[in-house]
Design a protein around this motif. Structure first.
Motif, PDB file in Angstrom:
ATOM      1  N   UNK A  77      38.289  76.283  68.361  1.00 55.28           N
ATOM      2  CA  UNK A  77      38.773  76.884  67.128  1.00 55.28           C
ATOM      3  C   UNK A  77      39.383  75.845  66.200  1.00 55.28           C
ATOM      4  N   UNK A  78      39.326  76.170  64.925  1.00 54.11           N
ATOM      5  CA  UNK A  78      39.915  75.356  63.866  1.00 54.11           C
ATOM      6  C   UNK A  78      40.879  76.258  63.110  1.00 54.11           C
ATOM      7  N   UNK A  79      42.023  75.725  62.738  1.00 52.06           N
ATOM      8  CA  UNK A  79      43.013  76.525  62.031  1.00 52.06           C
ATOM      9  C   UNK A  79      43.456  75.838  60.743  1.00 52.06           C
ATOM     10  N   UNK A  80      43.945  76.642  59.825  1.00 56.76           N
ATOM     11  CA  UNK A  80      44.536  76.115  58.600  1.00 56.76           C
ATOM     12  C   UNK A  80      45.772  76.950  58.297  1.00 56.76           C
ATOM     13  N   UNK A  81      46.933  76.354  58.472  1.00 61.04           N
ATOM     14  CA  UNK A  81      48.186  77.006  58.123  1.00 61.04           C
ATOM     15  C   UNK A  81      48.486  76.704  56.666  1.00 61.04           C
TER      16      UNK A  81
END
Length: 125
Positions: A77-81
C-alpha cells in the motif's frame, strides 16, 4: 494484471485533513517507485509526492510541510497524509507505480507505467 486502487478521498473544509491510500495488486516487482499525482479541472496533471523503494521522498513545493507520503511494502500500500488542506488542493488524485526503481525520484508522470483510476478530493473555503 497490475491494479492500483485509490481510496480515502472526500470533501473537507480548508484546514482539514484527509488520508489517501492506494492498494497495489497483481504486482510481481519487489522494488519500485510510487507516487501521487493530481489533476484539477482545466489544469495539467501535476506530481504531488514520490517515494522510492528505499523510502526516499520528494514533494512538490506546493505541498511541502503539509503532505506526507509513505508506503507499507508488506501490505503493498501507498499512503498520502494531507494536512492543512487548501481549496487549491482540490483535484482528482491518482496513485502511480513503476518498477524502474533505479530512476531518480522525479515527479514526472512519463516515468510511471501503472496508474489507478483516481479519488476525488474537494476542499471548500
Amino acid at each position: 494484471q497490475v491494479q492500483l486502487v485509490e481510496s480515502g478521498g472526500g470533501s473537507v473544509q480548508a484546514g482539514g485533513s484527509l488520508r489517501l491510500s492506494c492498494a497495489k495488486s497483481g504486482y510481481t516487482y519487489n522494488k519500485d517507485r510510487m507516487a501521487w499525482f493530481r489533476q484539477a479541472p482545466g489544469k495539467e496533471r501535476e506530481g504531488v509526492a514520490i517515494i522510492d523503494t528505499y523510502g526516499s521522498t520528494n514533494y512538490a513545493d506546493s505541498v511541502k510541510g503539509r503532505f506526507t507520503i509513505s508506503r507499507d511494502n508488506a501490505k503493498n500500500t501507498l499512503n498520502l497524509q494531507m494536512n492543512s488542506l487548501k481549496p487549491e488542493d482540490t483535484a482528482m488524485y491518482y496513485c502511480a507505480a513503476d518498477p524502474r526503481w533505479w530512476l531518480q525520484p522525479k515527479l514526472d508522470g512519463a516515468d510511471f507505467d501503472y496508474w489507478g483510476q483516481g479519488t476525488q478530493v474537494t476542499v471548500s473555503s
